[in-house]
Design an enzyme around this catalytic site. Structure first.
Site, PDB file in Angstrom:
ATOM      1  N   ASP A  97      39.549  38.303  32.705  1.00 16.24           N
ATOM      2  CA  ASP A  97      40.629  38.098  33.666  1.00 16.24           C
ATOM      3  C   ASP A  97      40.626  39.260  34.653  1.00 16.24           C
ATOM      4  O   ASP A  97      40.602  40.418  34.252  1.00 16.24           O
ATOM      5  CB  ASP A  97      41.974  38.034  32.922  1.00 16.24           C
ATOM      6  CG  ASP A  97      43.133  37.918  33.886  1.00 16.24           C
ATOM      7  OD1 ASP A  97      43.264  36.859  34.528  1.00 16.24           O
ATOM      8  OD2 ASP A  97      43.907  38.884  34.009  1.00 16.24           O
ATOM      9  N   ASP A 120      47.312  40.472  30.569  1.00 15.21           N
ATOM     10  CA  ASP A 120      45.966  40.124  31.026  1.00 15.21           C
ATOM     11  C   ASP A 120      45.081  39.661  29.874  1.00 15.21           C
ATOM     12  O   ASP A 120      44.199  38.821  30.046  1.00 15.21           O
ATOM     13  CB  ASP A 120      45.315  41.314  31.747  1.00 15.21           C
ATOM     14  CG  ASP A 120      46.105  41.729  32.982  1.00 15.21           C
ATOM     15  OD1 ASP A 120      46.723  40.839  33.603  1.00 15.21           O
ATOM     16  OD2 ASP A 120      46.131  42.933  33.309  1.00 15.21           O
ATOM     17  N   GLU A 177      37.386  33.599  35.836  1.00 17.58           N
ATOM     18  CA  GLU A 177      38.185  32.746  36.709  1.00 17.58           C
ATOM     19  C   GLU A 177      37.406  32.393  37.965  1.00 17.58           C
ATOM     20  O   GLU A 177      36.751  33.236  38.543  1.00 17.58           O
ATOM     21  CB  GLU A 177      39.455  33.451  37.186  1.00 17.58           C
ATOM     22  CG  GLU A 177      40.098  34.343  36.205  1.00 17.58           C
ATOM     23  CD  GLU A 177      41.146  35.204  36.865  1.00 17.58           C
ATOM     24  OE1 GLU A 177      42.084  34.628  37.431  1.00 17.58           O
ATOM     25  OE2 GLU A 177      41.031  36.429  36.808  1.00 17.58           O
TER      26      GLU A 177
END
Ligand code: ZN
Length: 275
Positions: free
Chosen positions: A71, A234, A155
Site C-alpha cells: 500500500d 496502511d 494498487e
C-alpha cells in the site's frame, strides 16, 4: 557504425559525425547486431548515448515464496501486508534544501550572463542527482520485494487518481512510486514473480479481517473494527490489496509482460557518456 566500439559515428543527416564513448560500461560486450536503437540524450552533466539492446533476460532464483500486498501512503514509501513500513528515502529531504538554495542563486545573477548560466547548470545537476538516487532506491526495493515473494500485489493508482490535495509531498512520491512499479514489473520477470495491480477502491476502509466497512479520515492512523481487529491503517490496506489479488488469481495473472519492461532494460543497461 562501430569500429572499435569505443566510438560511434552517426550516419543520419544531422551531421553529428563521430563521437567518442566514455565511461566503463559494457556495451562492447554486446554484438552490434543486438543493438536496436541508439539515441543521444543531453543531461545536465553531459551527453549520453543510450542503446536499446535486444537480449534475453536471464532469470534468477527467488529466495522465498511469500505473498505480499503493498500500500502506498504519504507517511511511508510503502506499507506491506506483513506489517512492515518502508521509510521514505531521506535523500529527497536532504537534497531539497540544496536545490532551493541553488535555485535562489540563479535569480541573484544577472540575466544573460555567464554566471547565471553556470548557476542554472548547478541547479540542474542537483536535480539530476536526486532523480538518479530516486531511481536507484526504487530499483533496489523492487528487487528485494520480487526476490522474496511469489506474489506481489499493489494498487493500480491510475484507477484511484489519488487523493487530490497533497500537493508537493505527493507529487514527489508519485514519481518514486511510478518508478518503483516499473522496476517491480521488470524484476517480476526476472524472478518469475507474479505481480498484480488491483483496484484500490475501499482498501483502506474495509476491515481486512471481517470485511466490514470502517469509515476513517486520512488522519486516522489505526484501523479499529468492531470485530476486534486493530492494526495500523496502511497495513490493513495492504492486506486488503493482497486479498484482492488472491481472489483474482488465475484470471489475468501477471502484469509483468510487455514492452515497457524491455525498454526499461535497454535504457538502464547502457548509459554511456559521450562527448
Ligand atoms: Zn472487522
Amino acid at each position: 557504425m562501430h569500429p572499435t566500439k569505443r566510438c560511434i559515428t552517426f550516419t543520419d543527416k544531422k551531421s553529428i559525425g563521430e563521437v567518442k564513448l566514455l565511461g566503463k560500461w559494457d556495451i562492447h560486450t554486446y554484438p552490434v547486431k543486438s543493438i536496436k536503437r541508439v539515441r543521444l540524450v543531453r543531461k545536465a552533466d553531459g551527453y549520453y548515448c543510450q542503446f536499446a539492446v535486444d537480449v534475453e533476460v536471464k532469470s534468477e532464483h527467488r529466495t522465498g515464496d511469500g505473498e505480499l500486498g503493498l500500500d502506498v501512503g504519504l507517511e511511508f514509501f510503502y506499507s506491506d501486508s506483513s506489517g512492515h513500513h518502508q521509510e521514505n528515502p531521506r535523500f529527497l529531504r536532504k537534497a531539497e534544501k540544496a536545490i532551493k538554495h541553488a535555485q535562489r542563486q540563479i535569480y541573484k545573477k544577472e540575466k544573460g550572463k555567464n554566471n547565471r548560466r553556470k548557476a542554472r547548470r548547478r541547479y540542474a545537476k542537483k536535480h539530476l542527482r536526486v532523480s538518479r538516487q530516486r531511481s536507484e532506491h526504487a530499483k533496489r526495493l523492487a528487487r528485494c520485494v520480487c526476490k522474496a515473494n511469489a506474489l506481489v500485489a499493489y494498487e493500480d493508482l491510475n484507477v484511484k487518481g489519488m487523493v487530490k490535495n497533497h500537493r508537493l509531498a505527493k507529487s514527489i512520491n508519485d514519481v518514486a512510486w511510478t518508478l518503483f512499479r516499473c522496476w517491480l514489473e521488470y524484476f517480476a520477470r526476472k524472478f518469475n514473480t507474479t505481480v498484480v495491480a488491483v483496484n484500490p477502491r475501499m482498501t483502506s476502509q474495509k476491515c481486512s479481517d471481517c470485511g466490514a466497512i470502517v469509515k476513517k479520515s486520512l488522519s486516522t492512523r489505526t484501523h479499529k473494527c468492531n470485530c476486534g481487529c486493530e492494526i495500523q491503517r496502511d497495513t490493513n490496506a495492504a492486506i486488503n490489496i493482497l486479498n484482492l489479488a488472491k481472489a483474482r488469481d488465475g484470471q489475468s495473472r501477471s502484469n509483468a509482460t510487455g514492452v515497457g519492461t524491455a525498454t526499461l532494460l535497454g535504457a538502464s543497461l547502457v548509459e554511456q557518456v559521450a562527448t
